[in-house]
Design an enzyme around this catalytic site. Structure first.
Site, PDB file in Angstrom:
ATOM      1  N   ASP A   9       0.872  -1.175   0.000  1.00  0.00           N
ATOM      2  CA  ASP A   9       0.000   0.000   0.000  1.00  0.00           C
ATOM      3  C   ASP A   9       0.912   1.228   0.000  1.00  0.00           C
ATOM      4  O   ASP A   9       2.141   1.110  -0.142  1.00  0.00           O
ATOM      5  CB  ASP A   9      -0.988  -0.032   1.183  1.00  0.00           C
ATOM      6  CG  ASP A   9      -0.334   0.259   2.532  1.00  0.00           C
ATOM      7  OD1 ASP A   9       0.912   0.360   2.594  1.00  0.00           O
ATOM      8  OD2 ASP A   9      -1.069   0.403   3.534  1.00  0.00           O
ATOM      9  N   CYS A  66       3.229  -3.063   4.077  1.00  0.00           N
ATOM     10  CA  CYS A  66       2.411  -1.910   4.432  1.00  0.00           C
ATOM     11  C   CYS A  66       3.142  -1.173   5.553  1.00  0.00           C
ATOM     12  O   CYS A  66       4.327  -1.453   5.800  1.00  0.00           O
ATOM     13  CB  CYS A  66       0.974  -2.316   4.802  1.00  0.00           C
ATOM     14  SG  CYS A  66       0.780  -3.256   6.325  1.00  0.00           S
ATOM     15  N   THR A  68       2.940  -1.211   8.849  1.00  0.00           N
ATOM     16  CA  THR A  68       3.393  -2.102   9.921  1.00  0.00           C
ATOM     17  C   THR A  68       3.711  -3.507   9.422  1.00  0.00           C
ATOM     18  O   THR A  68       4.382  -4.272  10.114  1.00  0.00           O
ATOM     19  CB  THR A  68       2.279  -2.266  10.966  1.00  0.00           C
ATOM     20  OG1 THR A  68       1.124  -2.780  10.289  1.00  0.00           O
ATOM     21  CG2 THR A  68       1.949  -0.941  11.640  1.00  0.00           C
ATOM     22  N   HIS A  99      10.227 -23.491   9.055  1.00  0.00           N
ATOM     23  CA  HIS A  99       9.267 -24.219   9.898  1.00  0.00           C
ATOM     24  C   HIS A  99       7.838 -24.117   9.365  1.00  0.00           C
ATOM     25  O   HIS A  99       7.109 -25.099   9.359  1.00  0.00           O
ATOM     26  CB  HIS A  99       9.279 -23.670  11.329  1.00  0.00           C
ATOM     27  CG  HIS A  99      10.548 -23.997  12.071  1.00  0.00           C
ATOM     28  ND1 HIS A  99      10.694 -23.761  13.410  1.00  0.00           N
ATOM     29  CD2 HIS A  99      11.727 -24.529  11.637  1.00  0.00           C
ATOM     30  CE1 HIS A  99      11.902 -24.148  13.792  1.00  0.00           C
ATOM     31  NE2 HIS A  99      12.558 -24.605  12.735  1.00  0.00           N
ATOM     32  N   HIS A 135       7.413 -30.760  11.375  1.00  0.00           N
ATOM     33  CA  HIS A 135       7.060 -29.524  10.662  1.00  0.00           C
ATOM     34  C   HIS A 135       6.061 -29.809   9.536  1.00  0.00           C
ATOM     35  O   HIS A 135       5.128 -29.043   9.310  1.00  0.00           O
ATOM     36  CB  HIS A 135       8.309 -28.847  10.104  1.00  0.00           C
ATOM     37  CG  HIS A 135       9.220 -28.334  11.177  1.00  0.00           C
ATOM     38  ND1 HIS A 135       8.779 -27.495  12.173  1.00  0.00           N
ATOM     39  CD2 HIS A 135      10.534 -28.553  11.418  1.00  0.00           C
ATOM     40  CE1 HIS A 135       9.785 -27.212  12.986  1.00  0.00           C
ATOM     41  NE2 HIS A 135      10.865 -27.847  12.552  1.00  0.00           N
TER      42      HIS A 135
HETATM   43  C1  RB5 Z   1      -1.775   2.935   6.324  1.00  0.00           C
HETATM   44  O1  RB5 Z   1      -1.891   4.177   6.919  1.00  0.00           O
HETATM   45  C2  RB5 Z   1      -1.507   1.856   7.366  1.00  0.00           C
HETATM   46  O2  RB5 Z   1      -2.622   1.666   8.164  1.00  0.00           O
HETATM   47  C3  RB5 Z   1      -1.111   0.575   6.710  1.00  0.00           C
HETATM   48  O3  RB5 Z   1       0.005   0.791   5.914  1.00  0.00           O
HETATM   49  C4  RB5 Z   1      -0.754  -0.573   7.625  1.00  0.00           C
HETATM   50  O4  RB5 Z   1       0.180  -0.198   8.577  1.00  0.00           O
HETATM   51  C5  RB5 Z   1      -1.854  -1.357   8.198  1.00  0.00           C
HETATM   52  O5  RB5 Z   1      -1.651  -2.390   8.841  1.00  0.00           O
END
Ligand code: RB5
Length: 144
Positions: A9, A66, A68, A99, A135
């Site tokens: 994203d 993304c 996080t 694993h 595994h």
């Molecule tokens: C975008 O602002 C953010 O929410 C997205 O990149 C991500 O971190 C969501 O898990």
């Protein structure tokens, strides 16, 4: 040639571009699914697309990013058969492949960096799935 799908994203866009530039110099068939800039967009769309393409192309991998790494990894893991490991260290990337048989690696672009993301993706792509019976049994349960 091994196919790698790349997707992010807007939060992961800059890191995706860096990874794209790194992987395009190597012997992979690289398919960049977007996004194509930093305009806000929705990670579930990109995660789902990457997961579906990995399942449709056996032996391929995806790297999804993304802010996080959490949202896009959840989106991927909702697609049955996809196994996405969110790894912000080399060790986790290797273990996720060895694993858990992860076929998709998720990275967070806006969180604390523990290892260089390029080293993380290299470790993931080089690691082999561990054939030990315990595994295999656990991976089979994941798909059941
Ligand atoms: C975008 O602002 C953010 O929410 C997205 O990149 C991500 O971190 C969501 O898990």
């Amino acid at each position: 040639m091994i196919k790698i799908f790349l997707a992010s994203d807007h939060g992961g866009y800059q890191l995706k571009q860096r990874i794209h530039q790194h992987l395009e110099k190597q012997a992979y068939e690289l398919v960049d699914l977007g996004c194509n800039g930093e305009d806000k967009c929705d990670y579930p769309t990109f995660g789902k697309k990457a997961a579906e393409l990995v399942l449709a192309n056996p032996g391929s991998f995806a790297i999804v990013i993304c802010g996080t790494g959490i949202g896009i990894s959840i989106a991927v893991n909702r697609v049955k058969g996809a196994r996405c490991a969110l790894a912000n260290t080399v060790e986790l990337a290797e273990l996720g492949r060895q694993h858990n048989g992860a076929n998709i690696l998720a990275l967070g672009a806006r969180t604390k960096v523990y290892d260089d993301p390029i080293e993380i993706i290299e470790a993931f792509l080089k690691a082999e799935v561990d054939p030990a019976e315990r595994h295999v049994r656990r991976r089979t349960q994941l798909d059941a």
